[in-house]
Design a protein around this motif. Structure first.
Motif, short mmCIF file in Angstrom:
data_model
loop_
_atom_site.label_atom_id
_atom_site.label_comp_id
_atom_site.label_asym_id
_atom_site.label_seq_id
_atom_site.Cartn_x
_atom_site.Cartn_y
_atom_site.Cartn_z
N ILE A 5 1.02 -1.73 -0.11
CA ILE A 5 -0.15 0.13 0.57
C ILE A 5 0.44 1.08 -0.47
CG2 ILE A 5 -2.12 0.82 1.14
CD1 ILE A 5 -2.16 -1.67 2.60
N ALA A 6 1.19 2.19 -1.10
CA ALA A 6 1.81 3.19 -1.38
C ALA A 6 1.11 4.40 -1.27
CB ALA A 6 2.56 3.22 -2.45
N ILE A 7 1.82 4.93 0.05
CA ILE A 7 0.06 6.53 1.10
C ILE A 7 1.19 7.49 0.07
CG2 ILE A 7 -1.43 4.74 1.81
CD1 ILE A 7 0.28 5.93 4.44
N ASP A 8 0.66 8.45 -0.24
CA ASP A 8 1.01 9.67 0.16
C ASP A 8 0.75 10.87 1.06
OD1 ASP A 8 1.74 12.45 -1.54
OD2 ASP A 8 -0.51 12.78 -1.10
N LEU A 9 1.37 11.83 1.65
CA LEU A 9 0.84 12.30 2.94
C LEU A 9 0.42 13.60 2.39
CD1 LEU A 9 4.17 12.22 4.73
CD2 LEU A 9 2.20 11.09 5.13
N ASP A 10 0.70 14.58 2.09
CA ASP A 10 -0.66 15.70 1.98
C ASP A 10 -1.25 15.37 1.32
OD1 ASP A 10 0.93 17.92 3.56
OD2 ASP A 10 2.24 16.71 2.90
N ILE A 40 5.68 4.97 2.57
CA ILE A 40 4.99 6.20 2.84
C ILE A 40 5.64 6.62 0.66
CG2 ILE A 40 5.04 8.67 3.35
CD1 ILE A 40 5.11 7.15 5.98
N ALA A 41 4.60 7.23 0.14
CA ALA A 41 5.50 7.82 -1.21
C ALA A 41 5.30 8.97 -1.21
CB ALA A 41 4.88 7.11 -2.52
N VAL A 175 8.89 19.14 -12.59
CA VAL A 175 8.80 20.19 -12.18
C VAL A 175 7.18 19.93 -11.08
CG1 VAL A 175 8.00 22.60 -11.68
CG2 VAL A 175 9.72 22.24 -12.54
N ASN A 176 6.66 19.40 -9.71
CA ASN A 176 5.58 18.87 -9.41
C ASN A 176 5.09 20.35 -8.45
OD1 ASN A 176 5.85 16.02 -10.19
ND2 ASN A 176 7.32 16.63 -9.57
N THR A 177 3.64 20.03 -8.19
CA THR A 177 3.10 20.65 -7.58
C THR A 177 3.36 19.93 -5.94
OG1 THR A 177 1.37 19.60 -8.05
CG2 THR A 177 1.00 22.01 -8.87
N TRP A 178 3.27 20.80 -5.14
CA TRP A 178 3.61 20.21 -3.58
C TRP A 178 1.96 19.92 -3.13
CZ3 TRP A 178 5.17 21.15 1.18
CH2 TRP A 178 6.49 20.52 1.80
N GLY A 179 1.71 18.46 -2.70
CA GLY A 179 0.38 18.91 -2.14
C GLY A 179 0.27 19.39 -0.61
N ILE A 212 1.11 -3.21 -6.28
CA ILE A 212 0.91 -1.72 -5.40
C ILE A 212 -0.47 -1.45 -5.50
CG2 ILE A 212 1.81 0.48 -5.43
CD1 ILE A 212 4.22 -0.55 -6.80
N LEU A 213 -0.83 -1.60 -4.20
CA LEU A 213 -2.41 -0.40 -3.73
C LEU A 213 -1.98 0.65 -3.66
CD1 LEU A 213 -5.57 -0.11 -3.48
CD2 LEU A 213 -4.62 -0.87 -1.55
N ALA A 214 -1.86 1.90 -4.72
CA ALA A 214 -1.59 3.44 -4.66
C ALA A 214 -2.17 4.40 -4.34
CB ALA A 214 -0.71 4.00 -5.28
N PHE A 215 -2.27 5.41 -3.42
CA PHE A 215 -3.59 5.72 -2.68
C PHE A 215 -2.42 8.03 -3.41
CE2 PHE A 215 -4.85 2.99 -0.70
CZ PHE A 215 -6.77 2.66 -0.57
N GLY A 216 -3.43 8.98 -3.72
CA GLY A 216 -2.59 10.05 -4.14
C GLY A 216 -3.74 11.44 -4.36
N ASP A 217 -3.24 12.26 -4.71
CA ASP A 217 -4.78 13.01 -4.06
C ASP A 217 -4.09 14.18 -5.54
OD1 ASP A 217 -3.23 16.20 -2.42
OD2 ASP A 217 -3.15 14.34 -2.75
N GLU A 218 -2.35 14.34 -5.90
CA GLU A 218 -2.62 15.64 -6.89
C GLU A 218 -1.53 15.25 -8.46
OE1 GLU A 218 -1.31 18.72 -6.84
OE2 GLU A 218 -2.49 19.77 -5.22
N HIS A 219 -0.94 16.13 -8.62
CA HIS A 219 -0.11 15.80 -10.77
C HIS A 219 1.28 14.71 -10.08
CE1 HIS A 219 -3.14 18.93 -11.01
NE2 HIS A 219 -2.16 19.46 -12.34
N ASN A 220 1.20 15.23 -8.36
CA ASN A 220 2.57 14.64 -8.76
C ASN A 220 2.64 13.63 -8.46
OD1 ASN A 220 1.93 15.20 -6.47
ND2 ASN A 220 4.09 15.26 -4.90
#
Length: 268
Positions: A5-10, A40-41, A175-179, A212-220
């Protein structure tokens, strides 16, 4: 089938107070007890995320700087990798700071940061009690190539700055936006994405991308969700991310959307 389980933070694991709720902590612990792994990614540097690693009591590798740092916190690990880029780009950014409408420029590696204007130093943001002239970003202080550079502008300028940076330096950096709540852009070496970091992790753990089961919210998080066997965008995620996701959580990060989705998907 046990999952990584790969999880983004912000904007994903963290709530509106930039904390992991008790419900999310308990859910992730249940998943681990059931034999799944949690990694954590994040775009954050290690010093700004190690508290969450410890809170979740993880023993897995960790991905920082959007994949530029892959390591096993506190231990020597054969799979460790830290990727930097030419510091000359930092000095070019400093010379163009006014034209780019930047508030500050900060260059970082695993443990150290340098900021070009100390009045913008924030204890919480930089996870440090204080900053001295040794932390002032200059040609003389930044003696090694950085792992990451953070740029802050006003929210209405971020997309324009991102486009300009890609045009000028796109052959050398990503170049990435930061959550999260801050209008931050992160610059890392060309080819570095969270998917790059995850690939490094699974190669060393003898896993496959379909695990992999991945979760995120942003462009990065786009490349990470596309790389994963099952990629999930948060309800509060960007339209760009939702377009590539296999699924979307019913609730946003402010309502434990990650925890609810995991409970149902993994039948915890």
């Amino acid at each position: 089938m046990k999952k990584l389980i790969a999880i983004d933070l912000d904007g994903t694991t963290l709530n509106q107070d930039s904390k992991i709720s008790d419900k999310t902590v308990k859910t992730l612990h249940r998943a681990i007890e059931d034999g799944h792994s949690v990694v954590i990614a994040t775009g954050r540097p290690y010093r700004m995320s190690k508290n969450f690693y410890r809170q979740l009591q993880l023993t897995t590798p960790m991905i920082n700087f959007n994949g530029a740092l892959v390591h096993l916190p506190g231990k020597t690990w054969a799979g460790e990798q830290e990727t930097s880029f030419n510091r000359k780009i930092v000095f070019d950014l400093i010379s163009e700071k006014k034209n780019l409408k930047l508030d500050f420029i900060a260059a970082e590696n695993r443990e150290t940061f340098f900021i070009d204007d100390l009045k913008f130093f924030d204890q919480h943001f930089f996870a440090s009690d204080f900053a001295t002239n040794d932390n002032l970003l200059t040609v003389n202080t930044l003696k090694t190539n950085p792992t990451s550079v953070l740029l802050r502008s006003q929210p209405e300028n971020v997309n324009g700055v991102s486009d300009e940076l890609k045009q000028q330096f796109g052959h050398e950096v990503e170049v990435n936006t930061w959550g999260g709540p801050n209008p931050i852009l992160e610059v890392v070496a060309k080819g570095i994405q969270k998917a790059h970091g995850l690939k490094r992790v699974i190669e060393n753990l003898n896993l496959k991308s379909e695990d992999i089961l991945a979760f995120g919210d942003e462009h990065n998080d786009v490349d990470m969700l596309k790389f994963a066997g099952w990629g999930v965008a948060m309800a509060n995620g960007t339209d760009q991310l939702k377009a590539v996701a296999d699924d979307i959580t019913e609730k946003p990060n402010t309502e434990d959307g990650l925890a609810d989705y995991l409970t149902k998907y993994l039948d915890l």
